[in-house]
Motif scaffolding. Structure first.
Motif, short mmCIF file in Angstrom:
data_model
loop_
_atom_site.label_atom_id
_atom_site.label_comp_id
_atom_site.label_asym_id
_atom_site.label_seq_id
_atom_site.Cartn_x
_atom_site.Cartn_y
_atom_site.Cartn_z
N UNK A 115 0.61 -1.26 0.16
CA UNK A 115 0.14 0.11 0.03
C UNK A 115 1.14 0.94 0.19
N UNK A 116 0.57 2.55 -0.93
CA UNK A 116 1.75 3.57 -1.11
C UNK A 116 0.38 4.64 0.15
N UNK A 117 1.78 5.31 1.13
CA UNK A 117 1.24 5.91 2.18
C UNK A 117 0.88 7.19 1.42
N UNK A 118 0.11 7.88 2.01
CA UNK A 118 -0.10 9.47 1.55
C UNK A 118 0.06 10.05 1.78
N UNK A 119 0.84 11.54 2.01
CA UNK A 119 1.27 12.17 2.46
C UNK A 119 0.32 12.68 3.30
N UNK A 120 1.56 13.16 4.66
CA UNK A 120 1.30 13.42 5.77
C UNK A 120 -0.21 14.42 5.99
#
Length: 347
Positions: A130-135
């Motif tokens: 899964x690709x993490x979203x920018x904070x």
């Protein structure tokens, strides 16, 4: 001896078993607050269409050096897992006083309404991470949806879809709502699309503001001051009787100029060619020095000013010109990043 266990580590399965009614979801390591022992708990999910009453698995636990700490079978019995239910998180398959580094699992047999189903023939399919979203975007998405678990980019694959919480839902499940975080698939995706569009518009607006500031800072260096240009044009019109008063620039006849006047004017003429080309006479601009009695007056600001005095406006303009390019580059990079996420992930 009773003791409480706290979560040490958690890892989601990086594969799914195509066609199987049972899917491995995650492994959790829990540490006892009294003995310090590590409990290994596995979570599975019923993605079939029938209630699951039992499951037999084979597991293998290893330490950091790759040595096998335990290898055994485990039987989840007396289950009543309905389609879409998670189970197994409350059962420790192994308790160790040695740190556990990795866990391998294999599904052996499932019991659907008491009917045994062999799971060993189903093949595993590796899933992308899964690709993490920018904070900042993740925080906005959590606030919009009221779901604090949304930290990843929702994705669609040929095998199923990833929720923004990171949970994978295979096609066999046919679910529109995440069973782990409760997020609605369409609503979460639409919310993220809206957030990214708003971020793109904000970046473009900021870019326009920077361009406006940069253009305003470069204007005095590229063009004469309007007031000074108007004054020079008016003086030129008065000095040349042959020229109409409405003309913004006065015509200069090189044959009537003295050597001293030619030398003085050439100081301001670009490349010294202002008066040598007969075809360019109509485009020439005549420059005038200040009158002797005006030496104490404030110097004119503009393209042709002789003094080297630097004002606060000049300092501010230099600062803006110096910092505008790196700020513009950062904003452009942000626009590119948001566009890539929007067109290659969300669209």
């Amino acid at each position: 001896m009773d003791q409480n266990f706290t979560l040490m580590a958690q890892s989601r399965a990086n594969y799914y078993t195509a066609g199987s009614p049972v899917q491995f979801v995650r492994v959790e390591l829990l540490k006892g607050d009294v003995t310090g022992e590590v409990a290994v708990c596995l979570t599975f999910k019923n993605v079939g269409t029938e209630p699951l009453t039992g499951l037999v698995i084979h597991f293998k636990c290893k330490d950091a050096a790759g040595q096998v700490l335990c290898e055994d079978d485990f039987y989840y019995e007396n289950l009543n897992a309905q389609p879409g239910d998670l189970f197994g998180a409350d059962d420790a398959v192994f308790v160790s006083d040695t740190p556990v580094s990795s866990v391998e699992t294999e599904q052996d047999r499932a019991f659907l309404n008491g009917r045994g189903v062999d799971l060993r023939g189903y093949k595993r399919v590796r899933l992308p991470q899964p690709r993490v979203l920018p904070a900042s975007i993740a925080k906005t998405l959590q606030a919009r949806t009221g779901n604090p678990q949304l930290t990843c980019v929702p994705q669609d694959t040929e095998y199923g879809w990833f929720c923004a919480c990171g949970a994978f839902h295979p096609n066999e499940e046919a679910a529109a709502v995440c069973s782990e975080c409760g997020g609605d698939r369409a609503f979460v995706k639409a919310s993220l699309t809206t957030i990214l569009e708003e971020a793109r518009r904000a970046a473009e607006e900021q870019q326009r503001e920077i361009n406006a500031v940069t253009g305003a800072a470069q204007q005095p260096a590229a063009q004469p001051n309007p007031a000074a240009a108007t004054a020079a044009a008016a003086q030129a019109a008065i000095a040349q009787a042959e020229t109409e008063p409405e003309e913004p620039t006065a015509q200069f006849n090189p044959e009537e100029a003295t050597n001293a006047e030619m030398a003085r004017v050439r100081r301001y003429a670009p490349n010294g060619s202002l008066f040598e080309d007969e075809e360019d006479e109509d485009d020439s601009t005549r420059m005038f020095d200040s009158e002797d009695g005006e030496e104490d007056a404030a110097p004119r600001r503009g393209r042709y000013v002789d003094d080297e005095e630097e004002t606060e406006d000049d300092v501010m303009a230099e600062r803006i010109i110096r910092w505008a390019p790196p700020i513009t580059a950062i904003v452009c990079a942000l626009i590119v990043a948001v566009s890539l996420i929007y067109y290659f992930v969300i669209a």
